[in-house]
Design a protein around this motif. Structure first.
Motif, mmCIF file in Angstrom:
data_model
loop_
_atom_site.group_PDB
_atom_site.id
_atom_site.type_symbol
_atom_site.label_atom_id
_atom_site.label_comp_id
_atom_site.label_asym_id
_atom_site.label_seq_id
_atom_site.Cartn_x
_atom_site.Cartn_y
_atom_site.Cartn_z
ATOM 1 N N ARG A 24 26.653 -13.189 24.421
ATOM 2 C CA ARG A 24 25.115 -13.069 25.800
ATOM 3 C C ARG A 24 24.365 -12.165 25.801
ATOM 4 N N ILE A 25 24.250 -10.624 24.982
ATOM 5 C CA ILE A 25 23.553 -10.192 25.285
ATOM 6 C C ILE A 25 21.953 -10.887 24.390
ATOM 7 N N ASP A 26 22.631 -11.546 23.170
ATOM 8 C CA ASP A 26 20.749 -12.281 22.604
ATOM 9 C C ASP A 26 20.964 -13.102 23.307
ATOM 10 N N ASP A 27 21.864 -13.749 24.080
ATOM 11 C CA ASP A 27 20.930 -14.494 25.294
ATOM 12 C C ASP A 27 20.657 -13.951 26.049
ATOM 13 N N LEU A 28 20.516 -13.064 26.152
ATOM 14 C CA LEU A 28 19.937 -11.681 27.492
ATOM 15 C C LEU A 28 18.473 -12.263 27.214
ATOM 16 N N LEU A 29 19.012 -11.490 26.003
ATOM 17 C CA LEU A 29 17.588 -10.028 24.667
ATOM 18 C C LEU A 29 16.337 -11.545 24.443
ATOM 19 N N LYS A 30 16.350 -12.271 24.941
ATOM 20 C CA LYS A 30 15.837 -13.579 23.316
ATOM 21 C C LYS A 30 14.684 -13.641 24.782
ATOM 22 N N ALA A 31 15.581 -14.452 25.840
ATOM 23 C CA ALA A 31 14.813 -14.527 26.823
ATOM 24 C C ALA A 31 14.253 -13.576 27.734
ATOM 25 N N ALA A 32 14.544 -12.011 28.182
ATOM 26 C CA ALA A 32 13.534 -11.640 27.471
ATOM 27 C C ALA A 32 12.323 -10.945 26.556
ATOM 28 N N LEU A 33 12.157 -10.912 25.883
ATOM 29 C CA LEU A 33 11.570 -10.846 24.976
ATOM 30 C C LEU A 33 10.599 -12.111 25.019
#
Length: 261
Positions: free
Chosen positions: A19-28
């Protein structure tokens, strides 16, 4: 300290992203395209601030999902009032902290400081120009917070443009390798009575992102050839919080659980 294991591992989820990777990729990706190294300083500053702010939002959202419901920053209105980064009273002055989790009973429990170097210096053609200043900023932040909250768990996250791993010359190592040498003294504070300038845990990220893609790798400071998953970083910090606060919290497969629940 034993390394944390976490239910959100890539292997445990059948190869799917955590989940954190999904959040990070969208944020970046939302941060947009990085300006050129030759861009004006205010453009580069705005981009760097956007990257740090977006990562902070993603990390805080992940912490809220893991039992730290008041973690900041948050989108407007999500925590009732302002969800912005919190200004914490410290031992030698107040300090804005990128990601925080605090309670009325304990004060600051977890803080994460985020800094970055995203642009190559036009003269030297490497990324090392501001490394010493950034390190000084982070160490002052650790001292300020630890003197007031000695039991607080502080995590450091330093982001480098991916080019910092390949800017070496025959006479010097890459900025990324040099940074591991310069920061490794300031990680691993396992004792609340330890040195104030140390972080409980410190991590480096190599970043390659634009409005169309987001690639990154994460490392523990001092281990430049050993990649880790971002969810492991979160798990390690969460577990340290449980160890520091055993009367209130237990570590439960990557999340915090109240002892009284």
């Amino acid at each position: 300290m034993q390394r944390a294991t976490c239910c959100f591992s890539v292997a445990a989820r059948g190869g799917k992203m955590a989940r954190i990777d999904d959040l990070l990729k969208a944020a970046l990706i939302e941060a947009g395209d990085k300006p050129a190294d030759t861009a004006k300083s205010d453009e580069k500053k705005a981009y760097s601030e956007k990257i740090s702010a977006n990562i902070a939002l993603a990390v805080a959202e992940e912490l809220r999902q893991r039992g730290m419901s008041e973690a900041r920053p948050a989108p407007p209105g999500e925590l009732g009032g302002s969800g912005a980064e919190r200004r914490m009273a410290g031992g030698i002055g107040a300090k804005k902290v990128d990601v925080t989790w605090s309670t009325e009973e304990s004060g600051l429990i977890l803080g994460i400081s985020i800094k970055s170097i995203n642009f190559k210096d036009n003269r030297t053609k490497n990324y090392q120009k501001n490394l010493t200043n950034r390190r000084g900023d982070m160490l002052i932040e650790a001292v300020t917070l630890h003197r007031r909250f000695p039991y607080a768990v502080l995590g450091g996250l330093f982001i480098f443009d991916a080019g910092a791993a390949t800017d070496n010359t025959p006479k010097r190592r890459s900025t990324f390798e040099n940074a591991h040498s310069r920061f490794r003294l300031f990680t691993g504070r396992d004792d609340p009575a330890g040195r104030d300038e140390q972080y409980e845990a410190f991590y480096f990220m190599l970043l390659d992102a634009s409005s169309r893609h987001a690639n990154y790798t994460l490392y523990r400071v001092g281990k430049h050839d050993e990649k880790i998953e971002f969810h492991d970083m979160i798990c390690e910090l969460v577990e340290r919080v449980a160890v520091r606060n055993p009367d209130f919290y237990e570590y439960d497969d990557g999340s915090l659980r109240s002892v009284n629940s």
